[in-house]
Write a protein that holds these residues in place. Structure first.
Motif, short mmCIF file in Angstrom:
data_model
loop_
_atom_site.label_atom_id
_atom_site.label_comp_id
_atom_site.label_asym_id
_atom_site.label_seq_id
_atom_site.Cartn_x
_atom_site.Cartn_y
_atom_site.Cartn_z
N LEU A 137 -8.92 -6.50 11.86
CA LEU A 137 -9.91 -6.36 10.80
C LEU A 137 -9.34 -5.41 9.77
O LEU A 137 -8.52 -4.56 10.12
CB LEU A 137 -11.20 -5.73 11.34
N GLY A 138 -9.80 -5.54 8.55
CA GLY A 138 -9.34 -4.57 7.57
C GLY A 138 -9.89 -4.88 6.20
O GLY A 138 -10.33 -6.00 5.92
N ARG A 139 -9.87 -3.85 5.37
CA ARG A 139 -10.32 -4.03 3.99
C ARG A 139 -9.73 -2.96 3.10
O ARG A 139 -9.43 -1.86 3.55
CB ARG A 139 -11.85 -4.01 3.91
N MET A 140 -9.56 -3.34 1.84
CA MET A 140 -9.12 -2.40 0.83
C MET A 140 -10.25 -2.36 -0.18
O MET A 140 -10.60 -3.38 -0.77
CB MET A 140 -7.82 -2.87 0.18
N LEU A 141 -10.82 -1.18 -0.35
CA LEU A 141 -12.07 -1.06 -1.07
C LEU A 141 -12.05 0.15 -1.98
O LEU A 141 -11.51 1.19 -1.61
CB LEU A 141 -13.18 -0.91 -0.03
N ASN A 142 -12.68 0.01 -3.14
CA ASN A 142 -12.84 1.12 -4.06
C ASN A 142 -14.27 1.04 -4.59
O ASN A 142 -14.66 0.01 -5.13
CB ASN A 142 -11.83 1.00 -5.20
N ARG A 143 -15.04 2.10 -4.41
CA ARG A 143 -16.46 2.11 -4.81
C ARG A 143 -16.66 1.78 -6.29
O ARG A 143 -17.69 1.25 -6.67
CB ARG A 143 -17.09 3.49 -4.53
N VAL A 181 -6.83 4.79 8.63
CA VAL A 181 -7.43 4.79 7.30
C VAL A 181 -6.42 5.43 6.35
O VAL A 181 -5.94 6.54 6.60
CB VAL A 181 -8.76 5.58 7.27
N ILE A 182 -6.09 4.69 5.29
CA ILE A 182 -5.08 5.15 4.34
C ILE A 182 -5.70 5.26 2.95
O ILE A 182 -6.38 4.34 2.49
CB ILE A 182 -3.89 4.16 4.31
N LYS A 183 -5.47 6.41 2.34
CA LYS A 183 -5.94 6.63 0.97
C LYS A 183 -4.81 6.27 0.03
O LYS A 183 -3.71 6.81 0.14
CB LYS A 183 -6.35 8.10 0.81
N SER A 184 -5.05 5.34 -0.88
CA SER A 184 -4.02 4.87 -1.81
C SER A 184 -3.69 5.92 -2.85
O SER A 184 -4.58 6.60 -3.38
CB SER A 184 -4.50 3.60 -2.50
N LEU A 185 -2.40 6.04 -3.15
CA LEU A 185 -1.97 6.96 -4.21
C LEU A 185 -1.83 6.23 -5.54
O LEU A 185 -1.94 6.83 -6.60
CB LEU A 185 -0.63 7.60 -3.83
N THR A 186 -1.57 4.93 -5.49
CA THR A 186 -1.34 4.17 -6.72
C THR A 186 -2.63 3.60 -7.30
O THR A 186 -2.77 3.49 -8.50
CB THR A 186 -0.34 3.03 -6.48
N ARG A 187 -3.57 3.23 -6.43
CA ARG A 187 -4.86 2.73 -6.91
C ARG A 187 -5.89 3.80 -6.58
O ARG A 187 -6.47 3.81 -5.50
CB ARG A 187 -5.21 1.40 -6.22
N GLN A 188 -6.10 4.70 -7.52
CA GLN A 188 -6.93 5.88 -7.29
C GLN A 188 -8.31 5.54 -6.73
O GLN A 188 -8.96 4.63 -7.22
CB GLN A 188 -7.09 6.69 -8.59
N GLY A 189 -8.71 6.27 -5.69
CA GLY A 189 -10.04 6.08 -5.11
C GLY A 189 -10.12 4.91 -4.14
O GLY A 189 -11.18 4.60 -3.63
N THR A 190 -8.98 4.25 -3.89
CA THR A 190 -8.99 3.09 -3.00
C THR A 190 -8.65 3.52 -1.58
O THR A 190 -7.73 4.29 -1.36
CB THR A 190 -7.98 2.04 -3.49
N ILE A 192 0.86 -1.18 0.00
CA ILE A 192 0.00 0.00 0.00
C ILE A 192 0.90 1.23 0.00
O ILE A 192 1.84 1.32 0.78
CB ILE A 192 -1.00 0.01 1.19
N PHE A 193 0.64 2.13 -0.95
CA PHE A 193 1.34 3.40 -1.03
C PHE A 193 0.26 4.46 -0.92
O PHE A 193 -0.67 4.47 -1.71
CB PHE A 193 2.07 3.54 -2.37
N GLY A 194 0.39 5.34 0.07
CA GLY A 194 -0.65 6.34 0.22
C GLY A 194 -0.40 7.30 1.36
O GLY A 194 0.74 7.52 1.77
N THR A 195 -1.49 7.84 1.87
CA THR A 195 -1.44 8.84 2.93
C THR A 195 -2.45 8.48 4.01
O THR A 195 -3.57 8.06 3.69
CB THR A 195 -1.83 10.23 2.35
N VAL A 196 -2.06 8.66 5.27
CA VAL A 196 -2.98 8.43 6.39
C VAL A 196 -3.99 9.58 6.39
O VAL A 196 -3.61 10.74 6.51
CB VAL A 196 -2.24 8.37 7.74
N VAL A 197 -5.29 9.26 6.23
CA VAL A 197 -6.32 10.30 6.20
C VAL A 197 -7.09 10.40 7.51
O VAL A 197 -7.64 11.45 7.82
CB VAL A 197 -7.29 10.14 5.00
#
Length: 155
Positions: free
Chosen positions: A121-127, A95-104, A76-81
Motif C-alpha cells: 500500500l502507499g500514497r504520495m499526498l500533499n494537503r 514515511v518519507i517527507k519529500s524535499l523536492t515537492r514541498q509539503g509532500t 522520491i527525494f527526501g528524508t525518512v520521518v
C-alpha cells in the motif's frame, strides 16, 4: 476585569469555531476543490512500481536521506520521518517527507498475512494539492497512479 477577559475569550473561541465551520461548508464533500494546484502534473497517469527499490526503503533508519526511483519516471527525494516497529514483521512501513515537492509525504507499507502473502500500500499526498499518487495492485504487479486527492483524504 476578569469577567470581561473571560467573555472576550469565549467570544473569540466561538468566532473561531464559526469561521472553521463556514470554511468547511464552502466545499461540498462530493466535489473536488478544482482550485488546488496539480502537484504531480509532470508525472505519468500510471507507472509500474519498482517493488525492489521500495522494499529497500523499509530498511532505512529514521533521518536517512532518500533518493529512489519508485516507479518508471517517478522518483522520491527526501528524508525518512517515521517507521513502523521493526519487530512487527506483519506490517512494515516507512514515511518519507519529500524535499523536492514541498509539503509532500510519501507513505509505503508492506503487509504480510499469516500464510505469507505479501501486499503493498502507499500514497504520495500533499494537503495543498488537488492530486495525489496511490499504489494499487494491477494484474500480477503493482502500479502507482494519479488520483484526486479528495478521493483519498475523505476515505
Amino acid at each position: 476585569s476578569m469577567k470581561l477577559i473571560k467573555a472576550v475569550a469565549q467570544l473569540a473561541f466561538c468566532l473561531a469555531c464559526t469561521i472553521q465551520a463556514t470554511a468547511q461548508n464552502n466545499v461540498p464533500l462530493n466535489e473536488t476543490n478544482h482550485n488546488k494546484p496539480r502537484l504531480f502534473a509532470d508525472l505519468p497517469e500510471k507507472a509500474t512500481l519498482h517493488v525492489t527499490e521500495l522494499e529497500n526503503l523499509l530498511s532505512l533508519k529514521v533521518g536517512s536521506k532518500v533518493s529512489a526511483n519508485i516507479a518508471k519516471n517517478i522518483s522520491i527525494f527526501g528524508t525518512v520521518v517515521s517507521k513502523s516497529d521493526p519487530a512487527d514483521k506483519s506490517v512494515q512501513s516507512v514515511v518519507i517527507k519529500s524535499l523536492t515537492r514541498q509539503g509532500t509525504i510519501f507513505t509505503f507499507t508492506r503487509t504480510t498475512d499469516t500464510n505469507g502473502t505479501v501486499s503493498y500500500l502507499g500514497r504520495m499526498l500533499n494537503r495543498a494539492s488537488g492530486d495525489a499518487l496511490e499504489i494499487t495492485r494491477e494484474g500480477n504487479g503493482y502500479v502507482i497512479r494519479k488520483q484526486q486527492a479528495a478521493a483519498i483524504v475523505n476515505e
